[in-house]
Motif scaffolding. Sequence first.
Motif, PDB file in Angstrom:
ATOM      1  N   ASN A  81      -2.115  10.372   1.558  1.00  0.00           N
ATOM      2  CA  ASN A  81      -2.587   9.886   2.696  1.00  0.00           C
ATOM      3  C   ASN A  81      -4.054   9.337   2.446  1.00  0.00           C
ATOM      4  O   ASN A  81      -4.207   8.267   3.462  1.00  0.00           O
ATOM      5  N   GLU A  82      -5.006  10.248   1.458  1.00  0.00           N
ATOM      6  CA  GLU A  82      -6.409   8.738   1.461  1.00  0.00           C
ATOM      7  C   GLU A  82      -5.657   7.708   0.299  1.00  0.00           C
ATOM      8  O   GLU A  82      -6.601   6.645   0.906  1.00  0.00           O
ATOM      9  N   MET A  83      -4.600   7.450  -0.023  1.00  0.00           N
ATOM     10  CA  MET A  83      -4.426   6.683  -0.785  1.00  0.00           C
ATOM     11  C   MET A  83      -4.084   5.358  -0.218  1.00  0.00           C
ATOM     12  O   MET A  83      -4.347   4.204   0.353  1.00  0.00           O
ATOM     13  N   GLU A  84      -3.821   6.017   1.334  1.00  0.00           N
ATOM     14  CA  GLU A  84      -3.248   4.783   2.507  1.00  0.00           C
ATOM     15  C   GLU A  84      -4.049   4.163   3.483  1.00  0.00           C
ATOM     16  O   GLU A  84      -4.405   3.545   3.098  1.00  0.00           O
ATOM     17  N   ASN A  85      -5.024   5.443   3.692  1.00  0.00           N
ATOM     18  CA  ASN A  85      -6.104   4.231   4.237  1.00  0.00           C
ATOM     19  C   ASN A  85      -6.971   4.361   3.151  1.00  0.00           C
ATOM     20  O   ASN A  85      -7.628   2.755   4.374  1.00  0.00           O
ATOM     21  N   SER A  86      -7.681   3.999   1.908  1.00  0.00           N
ATOM     22  CA  SER A  86      -8.077   3.242   1.205  1.00  0.00           C
ATOM     23  C   SER A  86      -6.999   1.855   1.432  1.00  0.00           C
ATOM     24  O   SER A  86      -7.979   1.440   1.121  1.00  0.00           O
ATOM     25  N   SER A  87      -5.836   1.950   0.906  1.00  0.00           N
ATOM     26  CA  SER A  87      -5.466   0.965   0.966  1.00  0.00           C
ATOM     27  C   SER A  87      -5.637  -0.110   1.993  1.00  0.00           C
ATOM     28  O   SER A  87      -5.653  -1.666   1.915  1.00  0.00           O
ATOM     29  N   ILE A  88      -5.672   0.733   3.434  1.00  0.00           N
ATOM     30  CA  ILE A  88      -6.409  -0.624   4.578  1.00  0.00           C
ATOM     31  C   ILE A  88      -6.914  -0.527   4.750  1.00  0.00           C
ATOM     32  O   ILE A  88      -7.922  -1.994   4.844  1.00  0.00           O
ATOM     33  N   THR A  89      -8.242  -0.232   4.228  1.00  0.00           N
ATOM     34  CA  THR A  89      -9.628  -0.389   3.947  1.00  0.00           C
ATOM     35  C   THR A  89     -10.075  -1.250   3.337  1.00  0.00           C
ATOM     36  O   THR A  89     -10.937  -2.140   3.366  1.00  0.00           O
ATOM     37  N   LEU A  90      -9.113  -1.753   2.441  1.00  0.00           N
ATOM     38  CA  LEU A  90      -9.351  -2.857   1.016  1.00  0.00           C
ATOM     39  C   LEU A  90      -9.227  -3.594   2.166  1.00  0.00           C
ATOM     40  O   LEU A  90      -9.756  -5.024   1.281  1.00  0.00           O
ATOM     41  N   VAL A  91      -7.668  -3.484   2.228  1.00  0.00           N
ATOM     42  CA  VAL A  91      -7.626  -4.974   3.350  1.00  0.00           C
ATOM     43  C   VAL A  91      -8.461  -5.270   4.526  1.00  0.00           C
ATOM     44  O   VAL A  91      -9.231  -6.587   3.880  1.00  0.00           O
ATOM     45  N   ASP A  92      -9.260  -4.395   4.886  1.00  0.00           N
ATOM     46  CA  ASP A  92     -10.323  -4.806   6.212  1.00  0.00           C
ATOM     47  C   ASP A  92     -11.342  -5.023   5.662  1.00  0.00           C
ATOM     48  O   ASP A  92     -11.991  -6.663   5.544  1.00  0.00           O
ATOM     49  N   MET A  93     -11.829  -4.713   4.436  1.00  0.00           N
ATOM     50  CA  MET A  93     -13.108  -5.264   2.920  1.00  0.00           C
ATOM     51  C   MET A  93     -12.331  -6.432   3.498  1.00  0.00           C
ATOM     52  O   MET A  93     -13.799  -7.581   3.246  1.00  0.00           O
ATOM     53  N   LEU A  94     -11.938  -6.638   1.612  1.00  0.00           N
ATOM     54  CA  LEU A  94     -11.195  -7.951   1.866  1.00  0.00           C
ATOM     55  C   LEU A  94     -11.420  -9.351   3.595  1.00  0.00           C
ATOM     56  O   LEU A  94     -12.257 -10.650   3.060  1.00  0.00           O
ATOM     57  N   ILE A  95     -11.097  -9.024   4.618  1.00  0.00           N
ATOM     58  CA  ILE A  95     -11.099  -9.737   5.275  1.00  0.00           C
ATOM     59  C   ILE A  95     -12.050  -9.918   5.860  1.00  0.00           C
ATOM     60  O   ILE A  95     -12.574 -11.350   6.880  1.00  0.00           O
ATOM     61  N   LYS A  96     -12.880  -8.967   6.055  1.00  0.00           N
ATOM     62  CA  LYS A  96     -14.175  -8.680   6.607  1.00  0.00           C
ATOM     63  C   LYS A  96     -15.252  -9.864   6.152  1.00  0.00           C
ATOM     64  O   LYS A  96     -15.541 -10.762   6.898  1.00  0.00           O
ATOM     65  N   TYR A  97     -15.384  -9.628   4.812  1.00  0.00           N
ATOM     66  CA  TYR A  97     -15.939 -10.233   3.989  1.00  0.00           C
ATOM     67  C   TYR A  97     -15.640 -11.715   3.196  1.00  0.00           C
ATOM     68  O   TYR A  97     -16.310 -12.843   2.994  1.00  0.00           O
ATOM     69  N   LYS A  98     -13.825 -11.631   3.947  1.00  0.00           N
ATOM     70  CA  LYS A  98     -13.767 -13.515   3.323  1.00  0.00           C
ATOM     71  C   LYS A  98     -14.098 -13.609   1.670  1.00  0.00           C
ATOM     72  O   LYS A  98     -14.668 -14.324   0.882  1.00  0.00           O
ATOM     73  N   ALA A  99     -13.744 -12.123   1.583  1.00  0.00           N
ATOM     74  CA  ALA A  99     -13.488 -12.473  -0.052  1.00  0.00           C
ATOM     75  C   ALA A  99     -12.745 -13.352  -1.377  1.00  0.00           C
ATOM     76  O   ALA A  99     -11.700 -13.473  -0.924  1.00  0.00           O
ATOM     77  N   THR A 100     -12.496 -13.978  -1.815  1.00  0.00           N
ATOM     78  CA  THR A 100     -12.695 -14.887  -2.907  1.00  0.00           C
ATOM     79  C   THR A 100     -12.933 -14.452  -4.319  1.00  0.00           C
ATOM     80  O   THR A 100     -13.794 -14.078  -4.886  1.00  0.00           O
ATOM     81  N   ALA A 101     -11.864 -14.758  -5.250  1.00  0.00           N
ATOM     82  CA  ALA A 101     -11.733 -14.869  -6.803  1.00  0.00           C
ATOM     83  C   ALA A 101     -12.534 -16.131  -7.231  1.00  0.00           C
ATOM     84  O   ALA A 101     -13.028 -16.690  -6.315  1.00  0.00           O
ATOM     85  N   LYS A 102     -13.905 -15.454  -7.584  1.00  0.00           N
ATOM     86  CA  LYS A 102     -15.145 -16.515  -8.518  1.00  0.00           C
ATOM     87  C   LYS A 102     -15.265 -16.440  -9.381  1.00  0.00           C
ATOM     88  O   LYS A 102     -14.700 -16.157 -10.512  1.00  0.00           O
TER      89      LYS A 102
END
Length: 284
Positions: free
Chosen positions: A263-284
């Motif tokens: 359950n923690e894995m699933e919730n954390s995975s969703i949180t990671l995707v939300d972080m990337l979308i929120k901060y529009k993260a890209t590789a540098k």
Amino acid sequence: MKKIVSSLAIIGMFTFGFSTVSFADEQDPANVSQEGVEAVMGEDTSVVNEVAEAPAQTEIEEQVEEAEVETEVGFVSTLKKKFIEGDPFWMGIVLIALIIGIALCVERIVYLNLSSINTKKFLADVEAAIAKGDIEGAKEICRNTRGPIASIFYQGLTRIDEGVDAVEKTVVAYGGVQMGLLEKGISWISLFIALAPMLGFMGTVIGMIQAFTKIVEDGQVSPITVAGGIQVALLTTVFGLISAIILQIFYNYIISKIDGIVNEMENSSITLVDMLIKYKATAK
């Protein structure tokens, strides 16, 4: 002259009487002890009470300790006796199944406890790094953190240059791999849970067969033979059921632990995707 003789007689009587009294006091220890106790009590009665109570309390503590030791020794000796009374072959097989099952359970429990981390702190550290655009810093945090959640995050961040969709697919795929690692060895524990009582029943059946074979050989039904054979046969069943119960308790704990981590894995995975979308993260 008569006065002198009378005086000497009186002095002798007093001297003899005093000597007799002194000798009687020396020969009677009760009088001495009583006088000594009265003298001590006259000085301080609390000291006498403490001296009288201390040996009694010590004796009670020693009796309690001896009773506990006897209980432990009695339980161990009874267990050994029952183990020997049962069929040694089948009892030994059930014991081996119990030992192997417990070893597998302990290995899983240790692995799962090491896989558990402070998820909130980990997510906060990763989010802080992603918010600053430091993807490499976020990867470093994942590398330095144990557990499946950190591994999933690291795999997802390695695909960040391919877009959020690629990250999401990677997280889902690698989550399945981590779930398989968490459930590793569970099937073997289930096997020994089922195997322990089955071996016990097998020993019971064979013991009953041996008892009836002895009855046939004797040509008569002896209560002692029947009762003794049934008792020996049923001991294997009892030991097998006890082994299965112990392993079942460990198994349920392991399953609940795995469910919590998943359950923690699933919730954390969703949180990671939300972080990337929120901060529009890209590789540098």
